[in-house]
Design a protein around this motif. Sequence first.
Motif, PDB file in Angstrom:
ATOM      1  N   GLN A  71       0.638  -1.181   0.136  1.00 20.51           N
ATOM      2  CA  GLN A  71      -0.338  -0.068   0.085  1.00 20.51           C
ATOM      3  C   GLN A  71       0.831   1.247   0.161  1.00 20.51           C
ATOM      4  O   GLN A  71       0.789   2.231  -0.940  1.00 20.51           O
ATOM      5  CB  GLN A  71      -1.008   0.046   1.454  1.00 20.51           C
ATOM      6  N   THR A  72       2.005   1.093   0.761  1.00 18.89           N
ATOM      7  CA  THR A  72       2.838   2.348   0.736  1.00 18.89           C
ATOM      8  C   THR A  72       3.350   2.573  -0.634  1.00 18.89           C
ATOM      9  O   THR A  72       3.603   3.826  -1.168  1.00 18.89           O
ATOM     10  CB  THR A  72       3.972   2.202   1.775  1.00 18.89           C
ATOM     11  N   LYS A  73       3.738   1.502  -1.441  1.00 20.16           N
ATOM     12  CA  LYS A  73       4.583   1.504  -2.579  1.00 20.16           C
ATOM     13  C   LYS A  73       3.600   2.148  -3.637  1.00 20.16           C
ATOM     14  O   LYS A  73       3.830   2.912  -4.291  1.00 20.16           O
ATOM     15  CB  LYS A  73       5.157   0.464  -3.089  1.00 20.16           C
ATOM     16  N   ILE A  74       2.451   1.553  -3.371  1.00 19.99           N
ATOM     17  CA  ILE A  74       1.024   1.990  -4.315  1.00 19.99           C
ATOM     18  C   ILE A  74       0.756   3.343  -4.364  1.00 19.99           C
ATOM     19  O   ILE A  74       0.722   4.191  -5.307  1.00 19.99           O
ATOM     20  CB  ILE A  74      -0.199   1.326  -4.142  1.00 19.99           C
ATOM     21  N   ALA A  75       0.863   3.883  -3.131  1.00 20.84           N
ATOM     22  CA  ALA A  75       0.496   5.335  -2.881  1.00 20.84           C
ATOM     23  C   ALA A  75       1.691   6.263  -3.365  1.00 20.84           C
ATOM     24  O   ALA A  75       1.657   7.187  -3.976  1.00 20.84           O
ATOM     25  CB  ALA A  75       0.337   5.503  -1.206  1.00 20.84           C
ATOM     26  N   ALA A  76       2.987   5.638  -3.356  1.00 16.53           N
ATOM     27  CA  ALA A  76       4.295   6.386  -3.661  1.00 16.53           C
ATOM     28  C   ALA A  76       4.117   6.639  -5.228  1.00 16.53           C
ATOM     29  O   ALA A  76       4.748   7.602  -5.898  1.00 16.53           O
ATOM     30  CB  ALA A  76       5.539   5.944  -3.005  1.00 16.53           C
ATOM     31  N   LEU A  77       3.463   5.455  -5.728  1.00 17.79           N
ATOM     32  CA  LEU A  77       3.774   5.577  -7.316  1.00 17.79           C
ATOM     33  C   LEU A  77       2.434   5.642  -8.001  1.00 17.79           C
ATOM     34  O   LEU A  77       2.213   5.568  -9.289  1.00 17.79           O
ATOM     35  CB  LEU A  77       4.040   4.282  -7.707  1.00 17.79           C
ATOM     36  N   GLU A  78       1.331   6.270  -7.224  1.00 20.63           N
ATOM     37  CA  GLU A  78       0.167   6.923  -7.686  1.00 20.63           C
ATOM     38  C   GLU A  78       0.344   7.722  -9.049  1.00 20.63           C
ATOM     39  O   GLU A  78       1.223   8.628  -9.125  1.00 20.63           O
ATOM     40  CB  GLU A  78      -0.415   7.943  -6.646  1.00 20.63           C
ATOM     41  N   GLY A  79      -0.433   7.501  -9.943  1.00 21.62           N
ATOM     42  CA  GLY A  79      -0.275   8.180 -11.245  1.00 21.62           C
ATOM     43  C   GLY A  79       0.689   7.364 -12.319  1.00 21.62           C
ATOM     44  O   GLY A  79       0.521   7.662 -13.379  1.00 21.62           O
ATOM     45  N   GLU A  80       1.267   6.575 -11.783  1.00 20.31           N
ATOM     46  CA  GLU A  80       2.102   5.665 -12.542  1.00 20.31           C
ATOM     47  C   GLU A  80       1.303   4.654 -13.540  1.00 20.31           C
ATOM     48  O   GLU A  80       0.324   4.097 -12.855  1.00 20.31           O
ATOM     49  CB  GLU A  80       3.353   4.938 -12.148  1.00 20.31           C
TER      50      GLU A  80
END
Length: 238
Positions: A71-80
Amino acid sequence: MNSIPEASAAAVAGRLTAVRERLHAAAIEAGREPGSVALLAVSKTKPVADIRAALAAGQRAFGENYLDEAQTKIAALEGERIDWHFIGAIQSNKTRRIAARFDWAHGVDRDRIARRLGAQRPAGMAPLNICLQVNIDAEPGKAGVEPAELAALAAAVDGLPGIRLRGLMAIPAPRRDFDAQRAVCARLRRLFESLRAAHPQMDTLSMGMSGDLEAAVAEGATLVRIGTAIFGARLPTV
Ligand SMILES: *Cc1c(COP(=O)(O)O)cnc(C)c1O
Protein backbone atom coordinates in the motif's frame (compact mmCIF):
# COMPACT_ATOMS: atom_id res chain seq x y z
CA MET A 1 16.88 -0.11 1.57
CA ASN A 2 20.23 1.61 1.97
CA SER A 3 21.35 1.00 -1.59
CA ILE A 4 23.05 3.58 -3.80
CA PRO A 5 20.18 4.66 -6.08
CA GLU A 6 22.03 5.17 -9.38
CA ALA A 7 24.07 2.02 -9.11
CA SER A 8 20.94 0.15 -8.17
CA ALA A 9 18.89 1.57 -11.09
CA ALA A 10 21.50 0.46 -13.60
CA ALA A 11 21.67 -2.94 -11.96
CA VAL A 12 17.89 -3.38 -12.10
CA ALA A 13 17.78 -2.36 -15.76
CA GLY A 14 20.61 -4.76 -16.60
CA ARG A 15 19.04 -7.68 -14.77
CA LEU A 16 15.66 -6.94 -16.34
CA THR A 17 17.25 -7.17 -19.77
CA ALA A 18 18.86 -10.47 -18.81
CA VAL A 19 15.51 -11.87 -17.62
CA ARG A 20 13.80 -10.76 -20.84
CA GLU A 21 16.52 -12.57 -22.78
CA ARG A 22 16.02 -15.73 -20.71
CA LEU A 23 12.27 -15.56 -21.32
CA HIS A 24 12.73 -15.00 -25.02
CA ALA A 25 15.17 -17.90 -25.32
CA ALA A 26 12.90 -20.20 -23.30
CA ALA A 27 9.92 -19.37 -25.50
CA ILE A 28 11.87 -20.00 -28.71
CA GLU A 29 13.20 -23.26 -27.28
CA ALA A 30 9.64 -24.33 -26.49
CA GLY A 31 8.39 -23.35 -29.93
CA ARG A 32 6.24 -20.61 -28.44
CA GLU A 33 5.64 -17.01 -29.42
CA PRO A 34 7.99 -14.93 -27.21
CA GLY A 35 5.22 -12.39 -26.58
CA SER A 36 2.97 -15.10 -25.14
CA VAL A 37 4.63 -15.06 -21.71
CA ALA A 38 4.02 -12.01 -19.50
CA LEU A 39 6.65 -10.91 -17.03
CA LEU A 40 5.56 -10.00 -13.52
CA ALA A 41 8.33 -8.22 -11.61
CA VAL A 42 8.12 -9.27 -7.95
CA SER A 43 9.22 -6.22 -5.97
CA LYS A 44 8.44 -7.37 -2.41
CA THR A 45 10.90 -6.01 0.18
CA LYS A 46 12.49 -3.76 -2.48
CA PRO A 47 12.35 0.04 -2.38
CA VAL A 48 10.20 2.27 -4.58
CA ALA A 49 13.41 3.43 -6.30
CA ASP A 50 13.88 -0.10 -7.67
CA ILE A 51 10.32 -0.15 -9.00
CA ARG A 52 10.95 3.22 -10.67
CA ALA A 53 14.10 1.82 -12.24
CA ALA A 54 12.16 -1.12 -13.68
CA LEU A 55 9.37 1.22 -14.85
CA ALA A 56 11.91 3.39 -16.64
CA ALA A 57 13.12 0.22 -18.37
CA GLY A 58 9.59 -0.50 -19.61
CA GLN A 59 8.27 -2.91 -16.98
CA ARG A 60 4.57 -2.38 -16.16
CA ALA A 61 3.38 -5.31 -14.00
CA PHE A 62 4.57 -5.61 -10.41
CA GLY A 63 3.86 -8.22 -7.75
CA GLU A 64 3.79 -7.66 -4.00
CA ASN A 65 3.24 -10.07 -1.09
CA TYR A 66 2.92 -7.91 1.99
CA LEU A 67 -0.12 -5.68 2.08
CA ASP A 68 1.09 -2.81 4.28
CA GLU A 69 4.32 -2.54 2.33
CA ALA A 70 2.43 -2.75 -0.95
CA GLN A 71 0.00 0.00 0.00
CA THR A 72 2.83 2.38 0.80
CA LYS A 73 4.44 1.71 -2.57
CA ILE A 74 1.18 1.96 -4.49
CA ALA A 75 0.55 5.35 -2.87
CA ALA A 76 4.09 6.51 -3.68
CA LEU A 77 3.65 5.50 -7.32
CA GLU A 78 0.14 6.91 -7.76
CA GLY A 79 -0.31 8.16 -11.30
CA GLU A 80 2.18 5.71 -12.86
CA ARG A 81 0.67 3.22 -15.27
CA ILE A 82 1.22 0.03 -13.27
CA ASP A 83 -0.68 -3.25 -13.03
CA TRP A 84 -0.46 -4.35 -9.40
CA HIS A 85 -0.64 -8.07 -8.60
CA PHE A 86 -1.14 -9.30 -5.05
CA ILE A 87 0.73 -12.61 -4.86
CA GLY A 88 0.85 -13.24 -1.11
CA ALA A 89 -1.42 -15.28 1.12
CA ILE A 90 -4.88 -13.72 1.49
CA GLN A 91 -6.55 -13.74 4.90
CA SER A 92 -10.11 -12.48 5.30
CA ASN A 93 -9.01 -9.28 7.01
CA LYS A 94 -7.00 -8.28 3.94
CA THR A 95 -9.61 -8.72 1.23
CA ARG A 96 -11.08 -5.23 1.39
CA ARG A 97 -7.76 -3.49 0.81
CA ILE A 98 -6.67 -5.97 -1.86
CA ALA A 99 -9.99 -5.50 -3.68
CA ALA A 100 -9.58 -1.73 -3.57
CA ARG A 101 -5.93 -1.45 -4.63
CA PHE A 102 -4.97 -4.31 -6.93
CA ASP A 103 -5.67 -5.43 -10.48
CA TRP A 104 -4.93 -9.10 -9.79
CA ALA A 105 -4.86 -11.52 -6.86
CA HIS A 106 -2.98 -14.80 -7.41
CA GLY A 107 -3.35 -16.49 -4.02
CA VAL A 108 -7.07 -17.29 -3.91
CA ASP A 109 -7.58 -20.76 -2.47
CA ARG A 110 -10.97 -20.56 -0.76
CA ASP A 111 -14.48 -19.84 -1.93
CA ARG A 112 -15.02 -17.46 1.01
CA ILE A 113 -12.00 -15.33 0.06
CA ALA A 114 -13.16 -15.10 -3.55
CA ARG A 115 -16.65 -14.01 -2.43
CA ARG A 116 -15.26 -11.32 -0.16
CA LEU A 117 -12.91 -9.99 -2.84
CA GLY A 118 -15.77 -9.78 -5.31
CA ALA A 119 -18.23 -8.24 -2.88
CA GLN A 120 -15.65 -5.67 -1.75
CA ARG A 121 -14.45 -4.69 -5.20
CA PRO A 122 -15.39 -1.02 -5.47
CA ALA A 123 -18.16 -0.18 -7.94
CA GLY A 124 -16.73 1.42 -11.06
CA MET A 125 -13.53 -0.62 -11.05
CA ALA A 126 -13.06 -3.45 -13.54
CA PRO A 127 -13.51 -6.89 -11.96
CA LEU A 128 -10.51 -8.10 -9.95
CA ASN A 129 -8.62 -10.75 -11.93
CA ILE A 130 -8.01 -13.83 -9.85
CA CYS A 131 -5.92 -16.96 -10.08
CA LEU A 132 -6.65 -19.98 -7.92
CA GLN A 133 -3.57 -21.11 -6.03
CA VAL A 134 -2.97 -24.86 -6.19
CA ASN A 135 -0.93 -26.73 -3.58
CA ILE A 136 0.67 -28.66 -6.40
CA ASP A 137 3.09 -30.63 -4.23
CA ALA A 138 0.46 -31.34 -1.55
CA GLU A 139 2.81 -29.82 1.02
CA PRO A 140 1.30 -29.93 4.51
CA GLY A 141 0.37 -26.50 5.84
CA LYS A 142 1.04 -24.76 2.54
CA ALA A 143 -1.44 -22.39 0.94
CA GLY A 144 -3.38 -23.56 -2.07
CA VAL A 145 -6.32 -25.75 -2.90
CA GLU A 146 -5.64 -29.47 -3.24
CA PRO A 147 -5.76 -30.61 -6.86
CA ALA A 148 -8.70 -32.91 -6.12
CA GLU A 149 -10.74 -29.93 -4.89
CA LEU A 150 -9.81 -27.51 -7.64
CA ALA A 151 -12.72 -28.17 -10.01
CA ALA A 152 -15.27 -27.57 -7.24
CA LEU A 153 -13.57 -24.33 -6.21
CA ALA A 154 -13.45 -23.07 -9.80
CA ALA A 155 -17.15 -23.86 -10.23
CA ALA A 156 -17.97 -22.01 -7.01
CA VAL A 157 -16.10 -18.82 -7.86
CA ASP A 158 -16.62 -18.52 -11.60
CA GLY A 159 -19.26 -15.92 -12.33
CA LEU A 160 -19.17 -14.22 -8.92
CA PRO A 161 -19.71 -10.49 -9.29
CA GLY A 162 -16.64 -8.27 -8.87
CA ILE A 163 -14.06 -10.87 -9.85
CA ARG A 164 -12.98 -12.62 -13.00
CA LEU A 165 -11.52 -16.11 -12.84
CA ARG A 166 -8.42 -15.92 -15.03
CA GLY A 167 -6.26 -18.89 -14.17
CA LEU A 168 -4.13 -20.97 -11.87
CA MET A 169 -1.07 -20.19 -9.79
CA ALA A 170 1.36 -22.46 -7.97
CA ILE A 171 4.59 -22.22 -6.01
CA PRO A 172 6.15 -25.68 -6.37
CA ALA A 173 8.62 -26.90 -3.77
CA PRO A 174 12.10 -25.89 -5.00
CA ARG A 175 13.84 -28.41 -7.26
CA ARG A 176 17.23 -27.98 -8.89
CA ASP A 177 16.83 -30.46 -11.67
CA PHE A 178 15.22 -29.12 -14.88
CA ASP A 179 13.28 -32.30 -15.63
CA ALA A 180 11.88 -32.38 -12.11
CA GLN A 181 10.89 -28.70 -12.39
CA ARG A 182 9.26 -29.45 -15.68
CA ALA A 183 7.34 -32.43 -14.33
CA VAL A 184 5.63 -30.41 -11.61
CA CYS A 185 4.86 -27.57 -14.04
CA ALA A 186 3.34 -30.17 -16.37
CA ARG A 187 0.99 -31.27 -13.62
CA LEU A 188 -0.26 -27.72 -13.17
CA ARG A 189 -0.62 -27.32 -16.93
CA ARG A 190 -2.77 -30.46 -17.14
CA LEU A 191 -5.03 -29.20 -14.36
CA PHE A 192 -5.31 -25.88 -16.20
CA GLU A 193 -6.18 -27.55 -19.50
CA SER A 194 -8.80 -29.78 -17.96
CA LEU A 195 -10.48 -26.82 -16.24
CA ARG A 196 -10.62 -24.78 -19.38
CA ALA A 197 -13.33 -26.99 -20.83
CA ALA A 198 -15.73 -25.70 -18.18
CA HIS A 199 -14.14 -22.22 -17.85
CA PRO A 200 -13.00 -21.17 -21.32
CA GLN A 201 -12.16 -17.61 -20.20
CA MET A 202 -9.25 -18.96 -18.14
CA ASP A 203 -6.16 -17.75 -19.98
CA THR A 204 -3.50 -17.40 -17.30
CA LEU A 205 -1.08 -20.01 -16.05
CA SER A 206 0.97 -18.25 -13.37
CA MET A 207 4.05 -20.35 -12.71
CA GLY A 208 7.81 -19.92 -12.95
CA MET A 209 10.10 -17.94 -10.64
CA SER A 210 13.76 -16.94 -10.88
CA GLY A 211 14.99 -20.52 -10.50
CA ASP A 212 12.57 -22.37 -12.78
CA LEU A 213 11.29 -19.96 -15.41
CA GLU A 214 12.65 -22.04 -18.32
CA ALA A 215 10.82 -25.16 -17.11
CA ALA A 216 7.62 -23.16 -16.58
CA VAL A 217 7.76 -21.66 -20.08
CA ALA A 218 8.42 -25.11 -21.54
CA GLU A 219 5.17 -26.25 -19.90
CA GLY A 220 3.01 -23.38 -21.02
CA ALA A 221 3.31 -20.65 -18.38
CA THR A 222 1.62 -17.47 -19.61
CA LEU A 223 2.93 -15.36 -16.72
CA VAL A 224 6.16 -15.81 -14.77
CA ARG A 225 6.74 -14.12 -11.40
CA ILE A 226 10.35 -13.02 -11.12
CA GLY A 227 11.88 -11.33 -8.10
CA THR A 228 15.50 -12.14 -7.32
CA ALA A 229 16.67 -12.29 -10.93
CA ILE A 230 15.45 -8.71 -11.48
CA PHE A 231 15.93 -6.98 -8.13
CA GLY A 232 18.71 -9.03 -6.58
CA ALA A 233 18.64 -11.15 -3.44
CA ARG A 234 16.19 -10.19 -0.72
CA LEU A 235 17.33 -9.71 2.83
CA PRO A 236 15.83 -12.39 5.03
CA THR A 237 12.46 -11.17 6.31
CA VAL A 238 11.84 -11.23 10.03
C1 LIG B 1 8.74 -14.06 -3.84
C2 LIG B 1 7.81 -14.70 -4.82
C3 LIG B 1 8.18 -14.84 -6.18
C4 LIG B 1 9.54 -14.44 -6.74
O1 LIG B 1 10.50 -15.37 -6.37
P1 LIG B 1 12.02 -15.26 -6.92
O2 LIG B 1 12.56 -16.62 -6.64
O3 LIG B 1 12.68 -14.20 -6.14
O4 LIG B 1 11.94 -14.97 -8.37
C5 LIG B 1 7.25 -15.38 -7.04
N1 LIG B 1 6.03 -15.77 -6.61
C6 LIG B 1 5.64 -15.66 -5.32
C7 LIG B 1 4.29 -16.08 -4.93
C8 LIG B 1 6.53 -15.13 -4.39
O5 LIG B 1 6.14 -15.04 -3.12
